[in-house]
Structures are given as C-alpha cells and as structure tokens.
Scaffold this active site. Structure first.
Site, PDB file in Angstrom:
ATOM      1  N   THR A  85      53.440  22.028  -4.150  1.00  0.00           N
ATOM      2  CA  THR A  85      52.897  21.288  -3.005  1.00  0.00           C
ATOM      3  C   THR A  85      51.924  22.129  -2.198  1.00  0.00           C
ATOM      4  OG1 THR A  85      54.840  19.856  -2.813  1.00  0.00           O
ATOM      5  CG2 THR A  85      53.501  20.153  -0.838  1.00  0.00           C
ATOM      6  N   GLY A 226      53.980  10.360  12.494  1.00  0.00           N
ATOM      7  CA  GLY A 226      54.620  11.648  12.732  1.00  0.00           C
ATOM      8  C   GLY A 226      53.813  12.552  13.640  1.00  0.00           C
ATOM      9  N   SER A 227      54.479  13.197  14.598  1.00  0.00           N
ATOM     10  CA  SER A 227      53.779  14.114  15.505  1.00  0.00           C
ATOM     11  C   SER A 227      54.271  15.539  15.341  1.00  0.00           C
ATOM     12  CB  SER A 227      53.941  13.664  16.965  1.00  0.00           C
ATOM     13  OG  SER A 227      55.284  13.777  17.395  1.00  0.00           O
ATOM     14  N   ILE A 230      52.283  18.354  10.361  1.00  0.00           N
ATOM     15  CA  ILE A 230      51.324  17.645   9.515  1.00  0.00           C
ATOM     16  C   ILE A 230      50.511  16.653  10.336  1.00  0.00           C
ATOM     17  CG2 ILE A 230      51.069  16.126   7.518  1.00  0.00           C
ATOM     18  CD1 ILE A 230      53.641  17.361   6.396  1.00  0.00           C
ATOM     19  N   GLU A 249      55.743   8.124  18.325  1.00  0.00           N
ATOM     20  CA  GLU A 249      56.856   9.058  18.151  1.00  0.00           C
ATOM     21  C   GLU A 249      58.179   8.371  18.478  1.00  0.00           C
ATOM     22  OE1 GLU A 249      59.298  11.639  17.360  1.00  0.00           O
ATOM     23  OE2 GLU A 249      57.255  12.373  17.081  1.00  0.00           O
ATOM     24  N   ALA A 379      56.401  27.413   2.921  1.00  0.00           N
ATOM     25  CA  ALA A 379      56.055  28.043   1.650  1.00  0.00           C
ATOM     26  C   ALA A 379      56.424  29.523   1.624  1.00  0.00           C
ATOM     27  CB  ALA A 379      54.559  27.862   1.377  1.00  0.00           C
ATOM     28  N   HIS A 507      41.341  47.423  22.091  1.00  0.00           N
ATOM     29  CA  HIS A 507      40.601  46.709  23.142  1.00  0.00           C
ATOM     30  C   HIS A 507      39.129  46.605  22.751  1.00  0.00           C
ATOM     31  CE1 HIS A 507      39.427  45.348  27.129  1.00  0.00           C
ATOM     32  NE2 HIS A 507      38.432  46.248  27.078  1.00  0.00           N
TER      33      HIS A 507
END
Length: 527
Positions: A85, A226-227, A230, A249, A379, A507
C-alpha cells in the site's frame, strides 16, 4: 458557494461492518493445538527457507532485508504487489500529489510572494495528467527499486499470495498451489481501505484513497469521508488545485485522534482560511455514485446520536477516507487455530502470533507485523516490527517501543507527533503517579520560519517532571515531519529536557523551535 464534502472516518454506528470471525470449532482448535505441539518436536532439519515472509509492503520488505542481513535464507510472497500500500497506493504517491499541488498553492499565493518581493504575471496553470503521472511514475520507480533490492540480496520473490496450510512451517503459493516450508513465518499482509455500509464505491466518482491517487479529475465539489490523516492530506491537495471541500465527522470535533491543541491550530491554519466547510456529529449513511460531468454524487447524512436524517447533499465526487482494515481474510489463519478480532491478528511484544487476544497461546514460529496486528498502522512502524521479529527469530530478544515511533500528516504546513496526546499523557500521569510538564516553542519567534514567510504553528513538548524525560512532542508548522525525528530519538533514548536544553541547535534553523521548548522546560530562555 459550492463546498467539497469530506465525510468522517469514524463510522461508530456502522462498526458492525467489521467482520468478527466466529470462534473456531472445538475440534478444529484441538487439531491446530496438536499440530503446534508436533511442531515443537520437529528438528531444525530440512526446510526450503529459514524465513518466509507473506506480504511485500514496507514491513515485509524490511523484514526480508534484515533476515538476509542475518544470513537467513528468505522467501517473500509478494502477491504481485511489491511495495504494498505505502509504495503503490499510499505514502509515496500521495506525497507526490502533495508536492505538486503544494507548489501550485505557493505560486497562487500572491500575498505571500509579494511579501518577498516576487510577482507572478498571468494565471497559474497546471496539467492534471502531468501531476497524476508524477505520482504514478514515482511509485513505479520506488517499486522497482524495492524489487531489485530483494533480488540483489538473494531473496527469492514468489509472485503468488502466500497462505497458511494449517500445518506448521508451511506456506502455500495461492497462484500455483505449490507448498513451501520455512522454519519461521512472518505475516505481513497489510491492510485495505474500509468502506462503511451504505457507501457504494465505483472508484470513479466515489472512491477510496486507492482511486483518489489516480487523480482522474479535479472535482469542483468533492466529498472526502473522514477527517483523519488521509482526509486532511487530500483536502490539502484538492483545495490547492481549485476544489471546494466539506468535512463530515461522526464525532463532535474534527481530527478526533489528534492532540486537541494541535487540532485546534490545524483547524485555524488548514481549514478556516481555505474553501472548506464541515459538519460534525453526523454519519454519511448512504453514498450513491454519479457520472462525471453529468450526474452528481448523492450523500445522505444522519445524526450520529439519534440516527435521524439531517441533510442530503449532491457533490461532484466523494472520497472514502474511513480508515483501513487488515488484509487477513482467507489466509488460513483459522486452520492454525488463530482467532482474529475484526481481522486483526493478536501478537505479543515480540511480534509472535497468539491464538487469541486474551490469554492466547504463542503460535510457534509464526510472527505478524504491520497493519495486520493493529498496534500502529504506519509503514515505518511495520518496518520496525519486521526488523524486531527477525531479531527475535535470530535469538536476540527485542521489543519495539511504539511510544517512540513518530507520525506525520503532510499537509501545508505539516503536522507531526511522537508519543501520546496531551489528554492521554494527563491520564497516564494520574494513573502512574507522576507529574506532567509542558513547554512550547513558536514558529512566529523563529528566524528561519519568518524568512520563509511561514510563522504559523507551535511545537509542544510534554515531559515527566519527576524524571525530566520527554514523553511526547506535537508539532504543527513548516517541515514538522522532519523536525519530529529529534524528538522521537529523545523519547527512544530516554533523554531529559535538561540534557536537550544544553544541546546546541544550528542557527538560524527551524529546529530552534524545539530548542526554545526544551529550554523553556527548565526555566531557560532561548534567543
């Protein structure tokens, strides 16, 4: 104004859609136990391979490479999906889309460019197919590299899907029917998108992340179900390319799994200033595909509590980002006496497979890594688990510290984290009897971030006041995904905020945001 719809990944009311396999018949369980007992009596004699890995995603690939590094003969059952995937339908191609769309967003941001003395004349245009090809070509390239690395190290790559036969040490190539033997077996089958009941997917106008990555068209109004990670990432892609978006949601808040303070920052930075609207506390009870340019996608929403119909909308496309479920069906697990819970395989901390989640026995010589065990569906977590499994196979006891595994959401700007949320840390501190400390650094006070015109965001460090050890870090801001690694290393090594406060950070760099937080934890000031 038309709005793009993103529908919640948390279909709590539809949880029954997850198939929970029934308990194996008593006779089958007894037979499986007998086979396991006989396996313990077998000698280390003749096997085709030392290690057989079922699945060739990032987890399976990592396990195979490490097994070869230990001079173990290794076979990988790829199922025709080298890279899994992540490489083919997830992490890799999605980052290509985010990179390309992010450049479009930057070039369209006239105010940002003019603040740096840059003017762009004319309309910014992009080639949709060119962007899609960029993602596709990158995935193909990485997939080829992974396959070559396996062959180069002497792994045998078997194209068919591997399944257990019910006999110890055996894996069958589902494509040819040939049975191979291996002293140890690692299950790494990965996961597939979860599509809730009532949602019809055609991968054209209603699609999962698999279809979304092909970028067949850029809808004017898109629905993303979906929130979570993805959904957020694809809202970033779509709005950059000109779409309008709406999140729906199931829970009261967007991004329910994120640290609440970070989620609020993300809502302000990633949602309010973009063509995004949202509904919360509702389910997408029914999603019906349309025809591109001819017929809209219809989405019926119900109240998450009362289940009463609240709204029906018509959009150009809907993306289903409702999470993922293990790809463990029809693997022969039941024949080995292995019970699953919603498809997840129970394992102990050494990645050894258990017969069941509660009070289960170890199944000798069988390990399970990655999404299929449900410990952490990332992953790189799968890869770490694969390496850990091989370490245990080689006789070196090892356990993965999942609290030290970082995660990231590659929006613009990015979100990254390691360890529990602040809410979870508060609960853990109360339960375990220690005091929680908190310190923050701001990108608005960082010279490098200001030079980039990217002053939005914070870095939050959560630590144990009693020991000084870092427990968790949450960041939202430019290049947060790169900054989090220093923090993950600190959690893994048990480094204290006092030790970190005395370490020198270059820095001017973005990592000084962390330096500010580390110093603030011990009462020091950062310039």
């Amino acid at each position: 104004m038309r709005l793009t719809l993103i529908v919640s990944s948390l279909f709590v009311a539809n949880s029954a859609a997850f198939t929970v396999p029934s308990r194996p018949h008593a006779a089958a369980t007894t037979a499986a136990a007998s086979r396991r007992a006989s396996a313990l009596r077998m000698s280390d004699g003749s096997y085709d391979f030392d290690v057989a890995v079922i699945g060739c995603g990032v987890g399976g690939h990592g396990a195979a490479l490490h097994a070869r590094g230990q001079s173990l003969s290794t076979a990988v059952f790829s199922g025709g999906d080298v890279g899994g995937t992540c490489v083919n339908r997830g992490c890799v191609p999605s980052k290509a889309l985010l990179a390309a769309s992010g450049r479009v967003r930057d070039m369209k941001n006239e105010h940002h460019l003019e603040s740096m003395g840059i003017k762009v004349s004319g309309e910014i245009e992009y080639d949709r197919q060119g962007i899609a090809d960029h993602a596709k070509n990158l995935a193909a390239n990485i997939k080829g590299n992974l396959g070559n690395s396996l062959l180069g190290l002497g792994c045998e790559v078997i194209e068919g899907r591997g399944v257990l036969t019910g006999n110890p040490h055996e894996v069958k190539d589902e494509a040819t029917g040939k049975v191979y033997t291996a002293k140890d077996i690692i299950l790494a089958p990965g996961s597939v998108p979860f599509v809730p009941p009532g949602v019809t997917v055609d991968e054209k106008t209603v699609y999962t992340s698999d279809g979304a990555l092909e970028l067949q068209f850029v809808p004017e109004w898109v629905a993303i179900i979906g929130s979570g990670y993805i959904g957020l990432e694809f809202s970033d892609v779509y709005t950059a390319l000109g779409s309008e978006v709406t999140f729906i949601e199931a829970l009261p808040n967007l991004m329910p799994t994120f640290d609440r303070e970070i989620a609020k920052q993300a809502e302000r930075i990633l949602i309010r200033d973009r063509p995004i609207d949202y509904r919360t506390g509702v389910f997408a009870a029914e999603v019906t595909p349309g025809i591109p340019g001819e017929k809209p996608v219809t989405i019926k929403m119900i109240d998450a509590d009362t289940k009463e119909h609240v709204e029906t909308i018509e959009v150009d496309a809907a993306m289903v980002a409702t999470g993922r479920v293990p790809n463990t069906a029809n693997m022969g697990l039941e024949d080995m006496g292995i019970e699953t819970n919603r498809g997840f395989v129970a394992v102990n901390e050494k990645m050894q497979v258990l017969t069941k989640a509660e009070d289960g026995e170890v199944v000798p010589n069988v390990y399970c890594i990655g999404d299929a065990n449900g410990k952490m569906m990332l992953a790189h977590a799968a890869s770490a688990q694969g390496i850990s499994a091989v370490e245990n196979i080689a006789g070196r006891s090892h356990e993965v510290n999942h609290d030290a595994i970082p995660a990231a959401c590659f929006t613009h700007p990015e979100i990254a984290m390691v360890g529990p949320t602040e809410e979870q840390c508060i609960e853990r501190a109360e339960k375990e009897g220690w005091s929680l400390g908190k310190s923050q650094g701001s990108f608005r006070a960082n010279s490098k971030a200001l030079a980039e015109g990217e002053g939005a965001g914070i870095a939050k460090v959560l630590y144990n006041k009693d020991t000084g050890k870092v427990v968790a870090v949450h960041i939202i801001g430019i290049h947060a995904a790169d900054l989090i690694q220093e923090c993950a290393n600190a959690v893994a090594a048990g480094t204290t905020v006092k030790e970190l406060s005395m370490m020198v950070h270059t820095h001017p760099t973005l990592c000084e945001v962390l330096d500010e937080a580390f110093k603030g934890a011990v009462g020091m000031s950062a310039h």
